[in-house]
Design a protein around this motif. Sequence first.
Motif, PDB file in Angstrom:
ATOM      1  N   THR A  97     -37.767 -32.206  36.203  1.00 56.52           N
ATOM      2  CA  THR A  97     -39.091 -31.886  36.002  1.00 56.52           C
ATOM      3  C   THR A  97     -39.147 -30.373  35.370  1.00 56.52           C
ATOM      4  O   THR A  97     -38.152 -29.633  35.469  1.00 56.52           O
ATOM      5  CB  THR A  97     -40.106 -31.775  37.202  1.00 56.52           C
TER       6      THR A  97
ATOM      7  N   TYR B 287     -42.082 -34.477  33.060  1.00 56.25           N
ATOM      8  CA  TYR B 287     -40.708 -34.690  33.524  1.00 56.25           C
ATOM      9  C   TYR B 287     -39.987 -35.756  32.956  1.00 56.25           C
ATOM     10  O   TYR B 287     -40.803 -36.681  32.125  1.00 56.25           O
ATOM     11  CB  TYR B 287     -40.834 -35.311  35.082  1.00 56.25           C
TER      12      TYR B 287
ATOM     13  N   GLN C 133     -37.153 -30.228  31.115  1.00 58.51           N
ATOM     14  CA  GLN C 133     -36.739 -31.309  31.767  1.00 58.51           C
ATOM     15  C   GLN C 133     -35.812 -32.163  30.857  1.00 58.51           C
ATOM     16  O   GLN C 133     -35.536 -33.517  31.390  1.00 58.51           O
ATOM     17  CB  GLN C 133     -38.079 -32.227  31.668  1.00 58.51           C
TER      18      GLN C 133
END
Lengths: 363, 363
Positions: A86, A29, A53
């Motif tokens: 994420t 993430y 991400q």
Amino acid sequence: MNEESRISHFTNPLYLQSGRILEPYDIAYNTYGSLNEKRDNCILVCHALTGSQHCSGSLNEKYGWWSNIIGPNKAIDTNEYFVICTNVIGSAFGSTSPISKIYPKDISYRFSFPVVTISDMIKAQRILLDSLDIKQLYAIIGGSMGGMQTLSFSILYPNIAKKFIALSTTHATSPYIIAFNKIMSEAIISDTNFDNGNYDLEYKPILNGLKIARMIGYLHYITKETMQNKFGRNYVNSDGLYELFGRFEIERYLDYNGENFCNKFDPLCLLYLLKAISIYDLSYGFNSLEDALKNIKNKLYLISFSGDSMFFANEMREIKTAMDAIGSSHLCDYYEVKSEYGHDSFLVECDKYADYLSNILKS
Amino acid sequence: MNEESRISHFTNPLYLQSGRILEPYDIAYNTYGSLNEKRDNCILVCHALTGSQHCSGSLNEKYGWWSNIIGPNKAIDTNEYFVICTNVIGSAFGSTSPISKIYPKDISYRFSFPVVTISDMIKAQRILLDSLDIKQLYAIIGGSMGGMQTLSFSILYPNIAKKFIALSTTHATSPYIIAFNKIMSEAIISDTNFDNGNYDLEYKPILNGLKIARMIGYLHYITKETMQNKFGRNYVNSDGLYELFGRFEIERYLDYNGENFCNKFDPLCLLYLLKAISIYDLSYGFNSLEDALKNIKNKLYLISFSGDSMFFANEMREIKTAMDAIGSSHLCDYYEVKSEYGHDSFLVECDKYADYLSNILKS
């Protein structure tokens, strides 16, 4: 803007909708901006099929796919909000996916990877947020497959955020798009260089099937009208009109775009993500869409684009209509952007909805 | 109904638009009904991409693709008219094509076959008609690629017929359809079993590329709405929702339709016909579409379908608008059929325009 890129490793099992288990698993993430003291200024951004991400900034020279929207003084203002994005499980940018190693072996999952669903993706994100001690989000936002995640969050974890904002998405993937996904998958699988999923992961061969899959996807990213304006019937200067392999400019662009994509995306992951999109249905496990939507507790904002030829505006209007039907009008705002661009509007025509989005967040 | 299936062999060279020559060449054709004494009751029917000369009847157990329209007491009444339908050059049902032998050798053209255009196709048909001593047609009619031929006839041989009737077609293939054609071609070429065009013509291997090309084409033959009504999100009973290769009913149908097509159509011929469609532009060689249309001397009838997602109704309206602009309104009738079926409407929704067509022919 404070930017960070991390990977969290989880050793507890992730119980998937299919009954299968991922154990252990990673979630990659990125974060942008800073978490405030109350830990309540976090906005979760969910990415689309080919996204990652890296939704903003320029960490490791990877430029954010939504930099027009996310950043200092942008609609999602990183001076004010702590943005987290994420990489979904099943995608290849650091989270556990079909090309990850099966712990503790030195071989990759490939086709032994379980089918993951949109619900599985958000479950994993929920676990990551818990691990970061973020219990309450300010908002969740996403377009396309990211919109599916946002809608699923609003129903399955209705208290997790104050505002849910879904763009360019649907409540259930139509058979028309299932057909597109099928053909994209078929192109990947039929490629002998794909070798039934056993291609060399380190030195990837040239994968024409993946290139063709991308070309098929591209047909929805812009509209017929945009193609007309952008390429017309212009023929490549150096090609002959009567050569079988002579090309129009649109054909050259498809070659370029398709080949480029092969360097950036993994075919096994694409197969799994297409599957997740095809089987996505918000009403799954409920009696009806209305029944599913009854779970919504906090405000849902829907942003559709009139020119979207993948998830048509009327599919998002159906959600609004269903919300009205169950007496939840006050919990749902529908905003339709006039656009002729196609499915990619939410990525390229940010100007057209940035103010609306900014007002949602300020309200 | 009197039905005949013949092949004419021509030894004079056919000069193609590209400058290349076909010599000798064959034209396969079917006829239905009888030529009258004046030899002026002939209607030429032009077939579409995957069509053939078998437009009616059931010769050799091949059933006609337009039997709902052509036959005794049908809209094109074979009691009254002598219908002739030729297999276009480049197509594999008896006329000279990439899989024909190069006289006098025992090898096939394959990729040494010249690119043929819509104009070349109609030139060959004109030569066939001459050879049959048919100088004046009552009408020419065709849908899709057959409509392109009809429009080209009306401009390049304006006196050859009294009525020109074009359905589900366009005056210039849009970049959007060029893109589809490109991807279909790419799928065929990328297939290693296609072997760069050197596959065994007699014992054809399984060609997944051709199957994928057909699936891509199918996306236009019916609409999103028809897919929804016909297949919905129904899942194949015996397949698991969480199996990566589990299938929705629409996916099973695509497999079936695609595989079936491989037994009926040749991939090299498909490549050449797709090319002919992509490079088709009625205004080619003229200053503009209007300039091209100024050549029209006899009445042109345009039949479009509102649900056509390949050649959109507005593309046919553009022809009507251009005809009006050059003061030829009296030479052009435009009729739009309300339909939600897609590009295949002209083949499957015959009821919706049969009366209109019948009246054109009687007028």
